[in-house]
Design a protein around this motif. Structure first.
Motif, PDB file in Angstrom:
ATOM      1  N   LEU A 109      62.563  24.384  18.568  1.00 36.48           N
ATOM      2  CA  LEU A 109      60.830  23.726  18.733  1.00 36.48           C
ATOM      3  C   LEU A 109      61.881  23.215  20.517  1.00 36.48           C
ATOM      4  O   LEU A 109      60.799  22.904  21.442  1.00 36.48           O
ATOM      5  CB  LEU A 109      60.799  22.144  17.955  1.00 36.48           C
ATOM      6  CG  LEU A 109      60.400  22.840  16.722  1.00 36.48           C
ATOM      7  CD1 LEU A 109      60.682  21.167  16.020  1.00 36.48           C
ATOM      8  CD2 LEU A 109      59.167  23.143  16.337  1.00 36.48           C
ATOM      9  N   ARG A 110      62.464  23.506  20.739  1.00 27.85           N
ATOM     10  CA  ARG A 110      63.550  22.838  22.105  1.00 27.85           C
ATOM     11  C   ARG A 110      63.503  24.849  22.970  1.00 27.85           C
ATOM     12  O   ARG A 110      63.767  23.819  23.660  1.00 27.85           O
ATOM     13  CB  ARG A 110      64.522  22.712  22.217  1.00 27.85           C
ATOM     14  CG  ARG A 110      65.364  23.061  21.835  1.00 27.85           C
ATOM     15  CD  ARG A 110      66.753  22.943  22.029  1.00 27.85           C
ATOM     16  NE  ARG A 110      68.039  23.592  21.465  1.00 27.85           N
ATOM     17  CZ  ARG A 110      69.683  23.205  21.342  1.00 27.85           C
ATOM     18  NH1 ARG A 110      69.508  21.571  21.447  1.00 27.85           N
ATOM     19  NH2 ARG A 110      70.429  23.585  21.200  1.00 27.85           N
ATOM     20  N   PRO A 112      60.366  26.769  23.810  1.00 33.79           N
ATOM     21  CA  PRO A 112      58.525  26.507  22.757  1.00 33.79           C
ATOM     22  C   PRO A 112      58.234  28.411  24.180  1.00 33.79           C
ATOM     23  O   PRO A 112      57.440  28.689  22.992  1.00 33.79           O
ATOM     24  CB  PRO A 112      58.334  25.731  24.214  1.00 33.79           C
ATOM     25  CG  PRO A 112      58.898  24.946  24.827  1.00 33.79           C
ATOM     26  CD  PRO A 112      60.663  25.439  23.845  1.00 33.79           C
ATOM     27  N   GLY A 137      58.858  17.500  17.037  1.00 32.25           N
ATOM     28  CA  GLY A 137      60.016  17.650  18.499  1.00 32.25           C
ATOM     29  C   GLY A 137      61.318  17.813  18.042  1.00 32.25           C
ATOM     30  O   GLY A 137      61.472  17.346  17.106  1.00 32.25           O
ATOM     31  N   ASP A 139      63.434  16.435  20.544  1.00 34.12           N
ATOM     32  CA  ASP A 139      64.797  15.151  21.324  1.00 34.12           C
ATOM     33  C   ASP A 139      63.345  14.131  20.984  1.00 34.12           C
ATOM     34  O   ASP A 139      63.378  13.187  21.139  1.00 34.12           O
ATOM     35  CB  ASP A 139      64.618  15.632  22.814  1.00 34.12           C
ATOM     36  CG  ASP A 139      65.963  16.603  22.558  1.00 34.12           C
ATOM     37  OD1 ASP A 139      66.715  16.378  22.375  1.00 34.12           O
ATOM     38  OD2 ASP A 139      65.506  17.491  23.865  1.00 34.12           O
ATOM     39  N   SER A 140      62.373  14.324  21.152  1.00 32.70           N
ATOM     40  CA  SER A 140      61.513  13.000  21.194  1.00 32.70           C
ATOM     41  C   SER A 140      59.943  13.448  20.764  1.00 32.70           C
ATOM     42  O   SER A 140      59.083  14.579  20.838  1.00 32.70           O
ATOM     43  CB  SER A 140      60.906  13.160  23.350  1.00 32.70           C
ATOM     44  OG  SER A 140      60.097  11.985  23.267  1.00 32.70           O
ATOM     45  N   ASP A 142      56.947  12.293  22.278  1.00 30.42           N
ATOM     46  CA  ASP A 142      56.827  13.348  23.248  1.00 30.42           C
ATOM     47  C   ASP A 142      56.228  14.878  23.407  1.00 30.42           C
ATOM     48  O   ASP A 142      55.146  15.069  24.414  1.00 30.42           O
ATOM     49  CB  ASP A 142      57.081  12.677  24.322  1.00 30.42           C
ATOM     50  CG  ASP A 142      56.922  11.178  24.931  1.00 30.42           C
ATOM     51  OD1 ASP A 142      56.192  10.560  24.611  1.00 30.42           O
ATOM     52  OD2 ASP A 142      57.655  10.795  24.953  1.00 30.42           O
ATOM     53  N   GLU A 143      57.366  15.770  22.939  1.00 33.62           N
ATOM     54  CA  GLU A 143      57.249  17.356  22.973  1.00 33.62           C
ATOM     55  C   GLU A 143      55.755  17.421  22.278  1.00 33.62           C
ATOM     56  O   GLU A 143      55.576  18.625  21.954  1.00 33.62           O
ATOM     57  CB  GLU A 143      57.758  17.410  22.633  1.00 33.62           C
ATOM     58  CG  GLU A 143      59.648  17.231  23.101  1.00 33.62           C
ATOM     59  CD  GLU A 143      60.940  17.466  22.621  1.00 33.62           C
ATOM     60  OE1 GLU A 143      60.892  18.266  21.306  1.00 33.62           O
ATOM     61  OE2 GLU A 143      61.879  16.883  22.463  1.00 33.62           O
ATOM     62  N   ASP A 145      52.503  16.625  22.090  1.00 31.86           N
ATOM     63  CA  ASP A 145      51.294  16.860  22.112  1.00 31.86           C
ATOM     64  C   ASP A 145      51.349  18.567  22.293  1.00 31.86           C
ATOM     65  O   ASP A 145      50.245  19.235  22.407  1.00 31.86           O
ATOM     66  CB  ASP A 145      51.431  16.236  23.376  1.00 31.86           C
ATOM     67  CG  ASP A 145      50.337  14.804  22.850  1.00 31.86           C
ATOM     68  OD1 ASP A 145      50.010  14.362  22.100  1.00 31.86           O
ATOM     69  OD2 ASP A 145      50.934  14.008  24.159  1.00 31.86           O
ATOM     70  N   ASP A 146      51.678  19.413  23.469  1.00 33.00           N
ATOM     71  CA  ASP A 146      52.184  20.746  23.415  1.00 33.00           C
ATOM     72  C   ASP A 146      52.314  21.614  22.749  1.00 33.00           C
ATOM     73  O   ASP A 146      51.913  22.701  22.120  1.00 33.00           O
ATOM     74  CB  ASP A 146      53.573  21.362  24.813  1.00 33.00           C
ATOM     75  CG  ASP A 146      53.509  20.011  26.280  1.00 33.00           C
ATOM     76  OD1 ASP A 146      51.997  19.928  26.755  1.00 33.00           O
ATOM     77  OD2 ASP A 146      54.084  20.038  26.665  1.00 33.00           O
ATOM     78  N   LEU A 147      53.422  21.137  21.608  1.00 30.81           N
ATOM     79  CA  LEU A 147      53.747  21.902  20.006  1.00 30.81           C
ATOM     80  C   LEU A 147      51.917  22.154  19.341  1.00 30.81           C
ATOM     81  O   LEU A 147      51.911  22.885  18.855  1.00 30.81           O
ATOM     82  CB  LEU A 147      54.527  21.062  19.417  1.00 30.81           C
ATOM     83  CG  LEU A 147      55.783  21.397  19.813  1.00 30.81           C
ATOM     84  CD1 LEU A 147      56.726  20.313  18.605  1.00 30.81           C
ATOM     85  CD2 LEU A 147      56.747  22.560  19.381  1.00 30.81           C
ATOM     86  N   CYS A 165      61.498  14.438  14.389  1.00 33.74           N
ATOM     87  CA  CYS A 165      61.786  15.162  15.594  1.00 33.74           C
ATOM     88  C   CYS A 165      63.910  15.366  14.817  1.00 33.74           C
ATOM     89  O   CYS A 165      63.880  14.711  14.010  1.00 33.74           O
ATOM     90  CB  CYS A 165      62.429  13.928  16.930  1.00 33.74           C
ATOM     91  SG  CYS A 165      61.303  13.913  17.817  1.00 33.74           S
TER      92      CYS A 165
END
Length: 309
Positions: A109-110, A112, A137, A139-140, A142-143, A145-147, A165
């Motif tokens: 996940l980190r 991408p 995600g 770490d956060s 916030d990740e 949305d892109d995933l 996360c």
């Protein structure tokens, strides 16, 4: 809506799954603990045994794999087809440091760009259905949305989300806001996983997300192996059932492992969870944690009081 038993490494082997299905029932679908084909596509003996059809005659599971190598993955799915499986689940959530260090599980996940390349290659070639089990995600949150945009690119059979996360491991409350986004925007059918330890917890999740495809329970189902039955309106678990279930497992593990010592370790791992039903029994918990004898562990659980329900 399906009730599914999450894969739990070291616990939900075929012996446990078959015994649970026969003794407690109520679960609609089981998942194998992840099987990791090596980069040269070899599969360990334990993984092979866990997916062999003859070891899954009671209940046929969904096989989960852990890899970031598309070649190994595709060879692995060829073996699954030989064994009659029509679906494979990819683990994108395991938080173990060893797994993450190899850029597998939640470690992907980190990365991408690596994850996207891997998914591009397998979805363009694989001819069995692929489901994903993911965190939101590394770490956060916030990740996520892109995933989610990435996952929406592919014909995913089911997207099972544990809304934490990697850095959270299993601590704190799930990020329900992230699951809300998936509930609104996911193109794949959704599965929810995380923090379900009772029928009431299940009802709360189903109340929030009435149209989910499945609800997956892991730690809560090992702690209370009758949770699926209870959710479906069946009777609550008793101490006698927990002990009898343990004795059946002991006999079946010993028949395979031919060792009281290894059987004891299998049961100890399960009872570390099940002792959460007995918060006042600190002395027995200490025995369960410290013993290195199967007979002592079985004697300890036989001395447990009736559950207060």
């Amino acid at each position: 809506m399906k009730l599914t038993f999450a894969p739990m490494e070291g616990i939900t082997s075929y012996i446990y799954r078959n015994t649970h299905a026969e003794y407690f029932g109520g679960c609609d679908e089981y998942y194998t603990p992840f099987i990791s084909p090596s980069d040269n596509s070899k599969i360990g003996r334990k993984g092979f045994k866990d997916m062999l059809p003859e070891n899954n005659s009671v209940v046929k599971p969904v096989v989960q794999t852990l890899t970031n190598n598309s070649v190994s993955f595709l060879k692995f799915t060829e073996k699954l087809k030989e064994y009659g499986y029509a679906e494979v689940n990819i683990n994108l959530g395991c938080p173990s440091g060893t797994v993450v260090g190899k850029k597998r599980g939640s470690g992907l996940l980190r990365e991408p760009w690596i994850l996207e390349k891997f998914l591009d290659e397998i979805f363009s070639e694989c001819d069995i259905e692929i489901s994903l089990k993911t965190r939101i995600g590394f770490d956060s949150p916030d990740e996520f949305d892109d995933l989610l945009k990435l996952y929406n690119k592919y014909p995913v059979k089911e997207l099972i989300i544990h809304p934490r996360c990697r850095v959270d491991f299993y601590n704190g409350e799930p990020y329900y806001e992230a699951f809300d986004k998936a509930y609104d925007d996911s193109k794949a059918p959704l599965g929810y996983n995380g923090n379900i330890f009772s029928a009431d917890d299940y009802k709360k999740i189903l109340g929030k997300y009435p149209n989910v495809n499945s609800i997956m329970i892991g730690r809560g189902a090992v702690t209370n192996p009758a949770i699926f039955r209870e959710i479906k309106g069946g009777k609550k678990i008793t101490t006698e059932e927990m002990v009898e279930f343990t004795e059946i497992l002991a006999g079946r593990y010993n028949a395979i492992l031919s060792s009281d010592h290894f059987t004891m370790h299998k049961l100890k791992e399960i009872w570390i969870y099940m002792m959460e039903n007995f918060p006042k029994e600190e002395k027995i918990l200490k025995t369960v944690r410290r013993t290195d004898k199967l007979s002592e562990l079985l004697h300890a659980v036989h001395s447990l009081p009736q559950l207060e329900r």
